[in-house]
Design a protein around this motif. Structure first.
Motif, short mmCIF file in Angstrom:
data_model
loop_
_atom_site.label_atom_id
_atom_site.label_comp_id
_atom_site.label_asym_id
_atom_site.label_seq_id
_atom_site.Cartn_x
_atom_site.Cartn_y
_atom_site.Cartn_z
N UNK A 53 8.56 -8.88 3.91
CA UNK A 53 9.11 -7.54 3.66
C UNK A 53 10.35 -7.25 4.51
N UNK A 54 10.39 -7.74 5.74
CA UNK A 54 11.56 -7.50 6.59
C UNK A 54 12.81 -8.16 6.00
N UNK B 40 15.18 -3.51 -2.30
CA UNK B 40 14.35 -2.52 -1.61
C UNK B 40 13.03 -2.30 -2.36
N UNK B 41 13.09 -2.23 -3.67
CA UNK B 41 11.86 -2.01 -4.45
C UNK B 41 10.90 -3.20 -4.32
N UNK B 42 11.46 -4.39 -4.34
CA UNK B 42 10.63 -5.59 -4.11
C UNK B 42 9.99 -5.51 -2.73
N UNK B 43 10.80 -5.14 -1.74
CA UNK B 43 10.30 -5.02 -0.38
C UNK B 43 9.22 -3.98 -0.23
N UNK C 33 5.56 -4.78 1.05
CA UNK C 33 5.06 -4.10 2.24
C UNK C 33 3.80 -3.30 1.93
N UNK C 34 3.78 -2.63 0.80
CA UNK C 34 2.61 -1.83 0.41
C UNK C 34 1.40 -2.75 0.21
N UNK C 35 1.61 -3.85 -0.48
CA UNK C 35 0.51 -4.79 -0.73
C UNK C 35 -0.04 -5.39 0.56
N UNK C 36 0.82 -5.54 1.55
CA UNK C 36 0.39 -6.12 2.83
C UNK C 36 -0.10 -5.07 3.81
#
Length: 123
Positions: free
Chosen positions: A54-55, A77-80, A84-87
């Motif tokens: 995510x970073x 950003x949307x991929x990130x 990040x949400x999934x993790x």
């Protein structure tokens, strides 16, 4: 412009230590010396090595925004945010959501050069 850190990181590319972390670090170093094009290349490689980084997605989004590649930046950003949400990395997701909001409003992006600015009274 290159630095000793950039030179050392570039020596690792293609070797046994090459991977997402090396490419992410190299992308950050390119951003420090204000070379977003090379940063984008390195950060794209970082997310290719590890799509769950995510970073790296966040820094890729920033680098793309700095070159005026708004659509690509929003996508990064949307991929990130998804990663990040999934993790469970809620803070990273929130930070990227702020960048999406600002980018959508035109509050972030490439810095205009002095000759590119139009004064309000000139319009």
């Amino acid at each position: 412009m290159t630095t000793p850190t950039i030179a050392n990181l570039e020596k690792l590319i293609g070797g046994p230590r090459d991977g997402a972390l090396v490419r992410y670090a190299l992308g950050n170093e390119w951003l420090k010396v204000r070379d977003p094009i090379r940063a984008i290349e390195s950060l794209r490689a970082a997310v290719a090595f590890d799509t769950q980084y995510s970073a790296a997605w966040k820094q890729l989004g920033k680098a793309l925004a700095s070159t005026g590649q708004t659509d690509e930046s929003l996508e990064a950003f949307r991929q990130g945010i998804d990663v990040a949400t999934a993790r469970g990395d809620i803070q990273a997701a929130r930070e990227m959501a702020v960048f999406v909001k600002r980018l959508s409003r035109g509050a972030i992006g490439p810095k205009p050069t002095p000759g590119d600015q139009t004064r309000r009274d000139d319009v």
